[in-house]
Design a protein around this motif. Structure first.
Motif, short mmCIF file in Angstrom:
data_model
loop_
_atom_site.label_atom_id
_atom_site.label_comp_id
_atom_site.label_asym_id
_atom_site.label_seq_id
_atom_site.Cartn_x
_atom_site.Cartn_y
_atom_site.Cartn_z
N PHE A 1 0.50 -1.02 0.17
CA PHE A 1 0.14 -0.20 0.25
C PHE A 1 0.94 1.29 -0.09
CE2 PHE A 1 -1.88 3.45 2.78
CZ PHE A 1 -2.80 4.17 2.05
N ASP A 2 0.54 2.01 -0.74
CA ASP A 2 1.23 3.45 -0.84
C ASP A 2 0.05 4.79 -0.99
OD1 ASP A 2 2.27 6.17 -1.43
OD2 ASP A 2 3.95 5.01 -2.95
N PRO A 3 -0.14 4.92 0.65
CA PRO A 3 -1.57 6.50 0.38
C PRO A 3 -1.19 7.45 -0.89
CG PRO A 3 0.74 6.79 1.83
CD PRO A 3 0.37 5.46 1.74
N LEU A 4 -0.43 7.30 -1.62
CA LEU A 4 0.03 8.83 -2.57
C LEU A 4 -1.09 7.73 -3.84
CD1 LEU A 4 3.46 9.38 -2.85
CD2 LEU A 4 1.72 10.93 -2.18
N TYR A 5 -1.34 6.99 -3.64
CA TYR A 5 -2.05 5.94 -4.77
C TYR A 5 -2.78 5.57 -4.90
CZ TYR A 5 2.56 6.88 -7.07
OH TYR A 5 4.10 7.38 -7.44
N LYS A 6 -3.72 5.70 -3.67
CA LYS A 6 -4.73 5.52 -2.98
C LYS A 6 -5.73 5.81 -4.16
CE LYS A 6 -8.00 5.06 0.83
NZ LYS A 6 -8.58 5.37 2.00
N LYS A 7 -6.40 6.95 -4.72
CA LYS A 7 -6.80 7.64 -5.66
C LYS A 7 -7.17 7.17 -6.63
CE LYS A 7 -7.87 12.86 -3.32
NZ LYS A 7 -7.96 13.73 -4.09
N GLU A 8 -5.93 6.02 -7.02
CA GLU A 8 -6.22 5.73 -8.22
C GLU A 8 -5.92 3.96 -8.05
OE1 GLU A 8 -1.94 6.87 -10.31
OE2 GLU A 8 -1.93 8.58 -9.33
N ASN A 9 -6.04 3.65 -7.06
CA ASN A 9 -7.02 2.20 -6.17
C ASN A 9 -5.08 1.15 -7.32
OD1 ASN A 9 -8.22 0.49 -5.89
ND2 ASN A 9 -8.91 -0.33 -7.92
N LYS A 10 -3.65 1.91 -7.18
CA LYS A 10 -2.65 1.25 -7.18
C LYS A 10 -2.20 1.24 -6.18
CE LYS A 10 -3.35 1.18 -11.87
NZ LYS A 10 -2.71 1.73 -12.87
N GLU A 11 -1.07 -0.08 -6.11
CA GLU A 11 0.21 -0.30 -5.03
C GLU A 11 1.35 -0.93 -5.98
OE1 GLU A 11 -2.87 -1.36 -1.13
OE2 GLU A 11 -1.68 -3.14 -2.18
N TRP A 12 2.29 -0.80 -4.66
CA TRP A 12 3.27 -1.16 -5.30
C TRP A 12 3.93 -3.17 -5.71
CZ3 TRP A 12 6.82 1.94 -7.55
CH2 TRP A 12 5.95 3.62 -7.70
N LEU A 13 4.18 -3.00 -6.93
CA LEU A 13 4.42 -4.80 -6.74
C LEU A 13 5.72 -5.00 -6.66
CD1 LEU A 13 3.42 -7.72 -7.17
CD2 LEU A 13 3.62 -7.26 -9.79
N LYS A 14 6.36 -5.29 -6.20
CA LYS A 14 8.17 -5.14 -6.14
C LYS A 14 8.62 -6.93 -5.78
CE LYS A 14 8.27 -1.17 -2.90
NZ LYS A 14 8.89 -0.25 -2.07
N LEU A 15 9.39 -7.21 -7.78
CA LEU A 15 10.28 -8.31 -7.58
C LEU A 15 11.42 -7.78 -8.12
CD1 LEU A 15 7.85 -8.57 -10.19
CD2 LEU A 15 7.32 -9.70 -8.73
N TYR A 16 12.25 -9.14 -7.92
CA TYR A 16 13.14 -9.48 -7.96
C TYR A 16 13.48 -9.66 -9.08
CZ TYR A 16 17.72 -11.80 -8.33
OH TYR A 16 19.34 -11.92 -8.72
N ILE A 17 14.12 -9.13 -10.18
CA ILE A 17 14.77 -9.69 -11.63
C ILE A 17 15.71 -9.56 -12.43
CG2 ILE A 17 13.07 -8.44 -14.17
CD1 ILE A 17 12.27 -6.41 -12.26
N PRO A 18 16.00 -10.94 -12.18
CA PRO A 18 17.17 -11.14 -12.73
C PRO A 18 17.41 -10.46 -13.67
CG PRO A 18 16.64 -12.91 -11.93
CD PRO A 18 15.54 -11.93 -12.18
N ALA A 19 18.82 -10.59 -14.48
CA ALA A 19 19.35 -10.13 -15.65
C ALA A 19 18.62 -10.73 -16.57
CB ALA A 19 20.83 -9.95 -15.88
N ARG A 20 18.29 -10.31 -18.13
CA ARG A 20 18.04 -11.31 -19.71
C ARG A 20 16.97 -12.43 -18.47
NH1 ARG A 20 23.35 -12.59 -21.45
NH2 ARG A 20 23.78 -11.00 -22.21
N SER A 21 15.84 -11.47 -18.32
CA SER A 21 15.04 -11.98 -18.36
C SER A 21 13.97 -11.77 -18.17
CB SER A 21 15.26 -13.52 -16.37
OG SER A 21 14.68 -11.77 -16.06
N ALA A 22 12.21 -12.13 -18.33
CA ALA A 22 10.98 -12.01 -18.10
C ALA A 22 10.46 -12.81 -17.37
CB ALA A 22 10.93 -11.88 -19.61
N MET A 23 9.32 -12.66 -17.05
CA MET A 23 8.11 -13.15 -16.05
C MET A 23 6.97 -13.39 -16.82
SD MET A 23 8.69 -12.12 -11.83
CE MET A 23 10.68 -11.71 -12.24
N VAL A 24 6.41 -13.54 -16.21
CA VAL A 24 4.59 -13.17 -16.92
C VAL A 24 4.12 -13.42 -14.99
CG1 VAL A 24 2.99 -13.58 -17.68
CG2 VAL A 24 4.79 -14.00 -18.87
#
Length: 670
Positions: A642-665
């Motif tokens: 949750f981030d109160p700055l984006y409450k009105k936009e109904n958005k929250e932070w999705l935080k990920l570990y993203i290895p080099a030269r890779s992709a995920m779904v």
């Protein structure tokens, strides 16, 4: 007709060219009225030349007809009369340049060979009938002849009517002859028994078959057609092709044909090049007759008899063989007097400057109307590189009526990127723009590479990425940096291309597992060898090699796309890009696609603003099961912060570990 068509309403930039667009549309309407006797019949009724011309058996007789207005005499010759001219086999001129012969049923038998001996003022020659439905080549003399084909027990289709799945359309482009492991020309039966199950298992719902129409030179890839109504006999019989299509339908796989109406082989004895001493019977006159780049002949789309021939050809393949549609080859070549050669196509004026062949445009539009009249579920795809507006817009809206156009910019972009840019210069913003750069009102078929990139003189993506190291380091445990990089980028390139479609996705046979080397058909220069005109399925079947990683990933990717309802129709919403970090994220409905093109830098807790909830990883290019490093725990549930700055936009932070030269779904679960 409305003064403003929907094509123009949806794209105001076309307004200055309104008169040209309206003129082309009216040309089609006028020609349809002319061909259908002022709408007293349908286009489908008109396109029945294959029932009238050619050789046909009724209960008590054979009837043969041919259009040859320049002929003075014609004889039917064959094994039934020892290839001799006989008066009892002489055709009679009837009307409109047509010739006819009626024979008793016992005069000729199934399997016999035949040709026409045609005379004209100043010459004569043997010809294969233009409407022949079976043509075979003698193994010893290499000479082609038509063959009587009336089996006592014609094939009966079991699956009817078939409804193609097009949400999305997932095309596996294939060639029957080179689909087998052995160094030889493969057959319809071998393809049905060995290759179709692989395609079904991989999750594709459509096959696009090349080289169906008979062609004298195998190495032309089927693009120098001689006999437009004949199935290439080098792969088997008409019944065997029908059985293949029927089996594919039973597996839920649509079958479309790579149809060649853009040009014809120059050959005279096998083809239409000088059919009755008239080099212009089927083709344009003077300098427009020959294609300057393809060493072939260009149809005269302004002749009603040629329209009759080509439109009947479309209907024939749909009805006789139950094909589900067509990929029209060489559409750019048809659209322009220049065949698109040396043209830049920089702005809309280039599409309406009077350099376009309105006859060809009219034919393509009528062909699409006819095809969908014969089968409302039929699929038509245009191979077109210039970007002509309206190609995949409905005819009634002012378009040319194709269902899809090929996104030919995408493979060119990948080649250019791989060849010219170091990994650090791959810009995610540029990549996303390129794979989504299309007319919004036209569906496209996206692809990273097709057969074009696999031919001698070019390179597949995997071969560009790994090159000679494919010969030495594709064994598990022996991969070097080049192989690891190639495998990683191969998956990422396919993932971003396939998941940004707005219509369909295409893969060429074997490219899904990184088939090595190129395609080189048997020719004098290689000792007529089939070594490079086959598919080495053993490579993907050997689990000690790394090829299966790519195939397994491709199947997993296709399964995800198949599992999302109306995937191709859902909007693509960019979440984030940072060209410095080389990070990209976008979403489609409840799926989030995250790419890290950075070759050396992995990121911890990289944040994206998404809808609040829980997300799970459903595909990861870095997974060990796909040849990756396995640096992330994909069993983990990812909760947004949750981030109160984006409450009105109904958005929250999705935080990920993203290895080099890779992709995920990731998929939102709740």
């Amino acid at each position: 007709m409305s003064n403003t068509l929907n094509l123009i309403k949806k794209d105001p930039w076309l307004e200055p060219f309104k008169n040209a667009i309206l003129g082309r549309h009216q040309h089609v309407l006028d020609k349809e009225v002319e061909l259908t006797d002022n709408k007293r019949m349908t286009l489908s009724d008109f396109a029945t030349g294959h029932f009238y011309f050619g050789l046909h058996r009724t209960n008590d007789r054979w009837t043969f007809r041919e259009w040859a207005p320049n002929a003075t005499k014609i004889f039917l010759i064959g094994t039934f009369n020892d290839w001799q001219e006989q008066e009892s086999f002489a055709l009679k001129r009837i009307d409109n340049g047509n010739w006819e012969l009626i024979l008793p049923a016992e005069a000729i038998q199934h399997g016999e060979l035949y040709k026409l001996k045609v005379y004209w003022n100043g010459g004569c020659g043997e010809r294969i009938p233009a409407w022949a439905t079976r043509v075979v080549q003698d193994d010893a003399t290499r000479i082609f002849s038509a063959q009587v084909w009336e089996p006592q027990e014609p094939f009966q289709f079991t699956k009817k009517p078939f409804v193609p799945k097009t949400d999305p359309l997932l095309i596996y482009e294939c060639h029957i002859g080179m689909a087998q492991q052995e160094e030889k020309v493969g057959t319809f039966n071998e393809f049905r028994e060995k290759t179709l199950p692989r395609i079904a298992k991989a999750g594709y719902n459509c096959i696009q078959i090349m080289a169906i129409q008979e062609h004298p030179y195998y190495g032309s890839f089927g693009y120098h057609v001689s006999n437009f109504f004949a199935v290439s006999s080098r792969f088997g019989t008409p019944e065997e092709l029908k059985q293949l299509i029927d089996t594919a339908h039973g597996l839920g796989i649509a079958v479309i044909m790579d149809i060649v109406h853009s040009h014809s082989v120059k050959n005279e004895m096998e083809g239409l090049g000088n059919f009755a001493g008239d080099p212009y019977q089927y083709f344009y006159q003077n300098e427009r007759r020959e294609h300057p780049a393809w060493d072939s002949l260009c149809f005269d789309y302004g002749k009603n008899e040629v329209l009759h021939f080509l439109l009947s050809n479309c209907k024939y393949w749909l009805e006789e063989y139950k094909f589900d549609g067509f990929r029209f080859d060489g559409v750019t070549s048809m659209l322009y007097y220049s065949h698109g050669l040396g043209e830049a196509f920089l702005n809309y004026a280039d599409y309406y400057n009077g350099h376009q062949d309105d006859n060809a445009i009219c034919y393509l539009t009528l062909a699409n109307k006819l095809i969908h009249q014969v089968n409302s579920r039929a699929i038509t795809v245009a191979e077109e590189v210039s970007g002509m507006p309206g190609l995949a817009v409905k005819v009634e809206d002012g378009g040319y009526g194709f269902d899809y156009r090929m996104a030919m910019n995408i493979p060119d972009y990948w080649i250019k990127t791989i060849k010219e840019k170091i990994d650090e210069d791959w810009k995610p913003s540029s990549i996303l723009w390129e794979v989504t750069n299309r007319r919004q009102d036209e569906k496209t078929v996206s692809y990273a590479e097709s057969h074009d990139q696999a031919l001698v003189g070019d390179k597949t993506i995997i071969f560009r990425l790994i090159d000679a190291d494919m010969y030495w380091h594709m064994q598990k445990g022996d991969e070097n940096y080049t192989v690891h990089r190639g495998i990683a980028l191969h998956k990422m390139i396919r993932l971003i291309t396939a998941t940004t479609i707005n219509g369909g996705y295409l893969n060429f046979m074997g490219n899904e597992f990184g088939h090595p080397e190129w395609i080189d058909f048997p020719r004098e220069g290689n000792g007529w060898s089939c070594k490079y005109a086959r598919r080495q399925w053993n490579l993907v079947d050997q689990k000690n090699l790394t090829y299966h990683y790519l195939a397994d990933f491709d199947a997993a990717m296709i399964a995800i796309i198949n599992g999302i309802k109306d995937f191709q129709a859902t909007p693509i919403e960019e979440i984030w890009h940072d060209d410095g970090d080389q990070i990209l994220a976008y979403k489609r409905n409840d799926h989030v696609f995250v790419f890290n093109f950075n070759p050396v830098k992995s990121f911890s807790d990289y944040g994206f603003l998404v809808e609040p909830g829980s997300y799970e990883v459903v595909l990861n290019t870095d997974s060990k099961e796909f040849g990756g490093n396995g640096l992330t725990d994909d069993s983990m549930e990812h909760l947004t912060n949750f981030d109160p700055l984006y409450k009105k936009e109904n958005k929250e932070w999705l935080k990920l570990y993203i290895p080099a030269r890779s992709a995920m779904v990731l998929r939102k679960t709740k």
